[in-house]
Design a protein around this motif. Structure first.
Motif, PDB file in Angstrom:
ATOM      1  N   VAL A  97      -3.578 -12.654   8.169  1.00  0.00           N
ATOM      2  CA  VAL A  97      -3.465 -13.921   8.898  1.00  0.00           C
ATOM      3  C   VAL A  97      -1.992 -14.238   9.139  1.00  0.00           C
ATOM      4  O   VAL A  97      -1.182 -14.218   8.205  1.00  0.00           O
ATOM      5  N   ALA A  98      -1.643 -14.509  10.405  1.00  0.00           N
ATOM      6  CA  ALA A  98      -0.329 -15.084  10.719  1.00  0.00           C
ATOM      7  C   ALA A  98      -0.521 -16.591  10.647  1.00  0.00           C
ATOM      8  O   ALA A  98      -1.105 -17.203  11.541  1.00  0.00           O
ATOM      9  N   PRO A 122      -3.761 -13.302  -1.095  1.00  0.00           N
ATOM     10  CA  PRO A 122      -2.379 -12.927  -1.456  1.00  0.00           C
ATOM     11  C   PRO A 122      -2.131 -13.114  -2.946  1.00  0.00           C
ATOM     12  O   PRO A 122      -2.687 -14.033  -3.561  1.00  0.00           O
ATOM     13  N   SER A 123      -1.322 -12.228  -3.523  1.00  0.00           N
ATOM     14  CA  SER A 123      -1.055 -12.320  -4.964  1.00  0.00           C
ATOM     15  C   SER A 123      -0.023 -13.401  -5.281  1.00  0.00           C
ATOM     16  O   SER A 123      -0.007 -13.941  -6.384  1.00  0.00           O
ATOM     17  N   ASP A 248      -4.345 -21.220   6.943  1.00  0.00           N
ATOM     18  CA  ASP A 248      -2.969 -21.349   6.456  1.00  0.00           C
ATOM     19  C   ASP A 248      -2.754 -20.618   5.125  1.00  0.00           C
ATOM     20  O   ASP A 248      -2.094 -21.123   4.230  1.00  0.00           O
ATOM     21  N   ALA A 249      -3.370 -19.432   5.025  1.00  0.00           N
ATOM     22  CA  ALA A 249      -3.142 -18.582   3.850  1.00  0.00           C
ATOM     23  C   ALA A 249      -3.086 -17.135   4.327  1.00  0.00           C
ATOM     24  O   ALA A 249      -3.857 -16.746   5.208  1.00  0.00           O
ATOM     25  N   ALA A 250      -2.187 -16.356   3.744  1.00  0.00           N
ATOM     26  CA  ALA A 250      -1.950 -14.982   4.199  1.00  0.00           C
ATOM     27  C   ALA A 250      -2.997 -14.026   3.619  1.00  0.00           C
ATOM     28  O   ALA A 250      -2.694 -13.103   2.864  1.00  0.00           O
ATOM     29  N   VAL A 251      -4.236 -14.266   3.993  1.00  0.00           N
ATOM     30  CA  VAL A 251      -5.344 -13.405   3.560  1.00  0.00           C
ATOM     31  C   VAL A 251      -5.368 -12.161   4.458  1.00  0.00           C
ATOM     32  O   VAL A 251      -5.138 -12.262   5.668  1.00  0.00           O
ATOM     33  N   SER A 252      -5.652 -11.005   3.856  1.00  0.00           N
ATOM     34  CA  SER A 252      -5.703  -9.742   4.603  1.00  0.00           C
ATOM     35  C   SER A 252      -7.128  -9.230   4.683  1.00  0.00           C
ATOM     36  O   SER A 252      -7.971  -9.527   3.810  1.00  0.00           O
ATOM     37  N   PHE A 253      -7.383  -8.423   5.706  1.00  0.00           N
ATOM     38  CA  PHE A 253      -8.693  -7.793   5.922  1.00  0.00           C
ATOM     39  C   PHE A 253      -8.493  -6.322   6.259  1.00  0.00           C
ATOM     40  O   PHE A 253      -7.467  -5.927   6.824  1.00  0.00           O
ATOM     41  N   ARG A 254      -9.484  -5.530   5.921  1.00  0.00           N
ATOM     42  CA  ARG A 254      -9.472  -4.124   6.313  1.00  0.00           C
ATOM     43  C   ARG A 254     -10.904  -3.576   6.310  1.00  0.00           C
ATOM     44  O   ARG A 254     -11.826  -4.252   5.805  1.00  0.00           O
ATOM     45  N   ASN A 255     -11.037  -2.385   6.895  1.00  0.00           N
ATOM     46  CA  ASN A 255     -12.308  -1.662   6.840  1.00  0.00           C
ATOM     47  C   ASN A 255     -13.493  -2.548   7.236  1.00  0.00           C
ATOM     48  O   ASN A 255     -14.377  -2.819   6.433  1.00  0.00           O
ATOM     49  N   ILE A 256     -13.505  -2.963   8.478  1.00  0.00           N
ATOM     50  CA  ILE A 256     -14.565  -3.856   8.971  1.00  0.00           C
ATOM     51  C   ILE A 256     -15.476  -3.068   9.910  1.00  0.00           C
ATOM     52  O   ILE A 256     -15.005  -2.501  10.894  1.00  0.00           O
TER      53      ILE A 256
END
Ligand code: MG
Length: 261
Positions: A97-98, A122-123, A248-256
């Motif tokens: 997320v940007a 995000p960690s 408003d959080a830098a959550v990431s996604f992959r392998n969808i």
């Protein structure tokens, strides 16, 4: 006298003039009255059609009949939630997320689906709590949110924690991994059906596995998920894109990937 090999039921229908005779073969005897061998009896309950088509199901990656929505290389299946190029950040096989630039949605529309995705809170979210801690979401048909949130050690209202159907269904258990770890959602979704008039005929249903653990078991979706107020099906719709939320959080996604059902 030879025992008959048919058992029959007789029912009388209207006006006394129409009779229906339903007969069922006795599965323990052949037409000649000879007792069937066990394997012959077993054959009577074997169903040979239809034969399921083959799907390659690799240990890693999408099944062969899936539409890959994101394999880590590009965002070509996605656009901004209001159209236009997606703003999210592509890096190291993931998209993130940007913050404050808006969510993204698939270019394709979907109805009933099986959806697989992986997400990571995000960690570095010390000091953030509740709904502000790694919040995103998977909006089925752009309306019905499966919540994404760091719920590893983060108190919030349970019908808003990770894997909730936001403000409708609390997950059966909390299967959340620590922030910074990749997590999986496997979602089986049955879209709602509407009459020509726009009235709801059949609500949506959803099943969710979080990190392989069943957390939503064919629950009924009560309408578009709302932050304030009660959910409702006030807008009839057809197939629609999947949205991923910018909260408003830098959550990431992959392998969808998704399979149309
Ligand atoms: Mg959310």
């Amino acid at each position: 006298m030879q025992k008959p090999n048919l058992t029959c039921s007789l029912s009388t229908l209207i006006l006394g003039s129409l009779l229906t005779l339903g007969c069922q073969a006795d599965t323990t005897e052949s037409p000649t009255g000879k007792a069937l061998e066990p394997w012959q009896q077993a054959q009577k309950t074997e169903v040979w059609e239809p034969v399921p088509r083959k799907v390659e199901a690799p240990a890693d990656g999408a099944p062969s009949d899936a539409i890959v929505l994101f394999d880590g290389t590009d965002l070509s299946e996605w656009e901004g939630e209001s159209g236009g190029e997606p703003t999210w950040i592509l890096d190291e096989g993931a998209m993130t997320v940007a913050r404050k630039t808006g969510g993204i949605r698939t270019k394709r529309d979907f109805c009933d689906i099986q959806l697989h995705l992986e997400w990571r809170a995000p960690s570095d979210i010390e000091g953030m709590d509740g709904q502000n801690r790694g919040n995103s979401g998977v909006f089925l048909q752009g309306r019905y949110e499966v919540q994404v949130l760091d719920s590893y050690n983060n108190k919030t209202y349970p019908n808003g924690q990770a894997a909730s159907i936001y403000k409708q269904h609390i997950p059966l258990v909390n299967a959340t991994r620590p922030p910074g770890d990749w997590q999986t959602y496997d979602i089986i979704y049955q879209a709602p059906e509407f009459a020509e008039s726009g009235a709801l005929q059949t609500p949506a249903y959803v099943t969710v596995l979080h990190n392989g653990v069943l957390v939503q078991n064919h629950v009924e979706i009560q309408g578009a998920t709302e932050w304030i107020g009660e959910p409702s099906y006030d807008e009839a719709h057809g197939c629609a894109p999947i949205h991923l939320q910018d909260h408003d959080a830098a959550v990431s996604f992959r392998n969808i990937w998704v399979r149309e059902l």
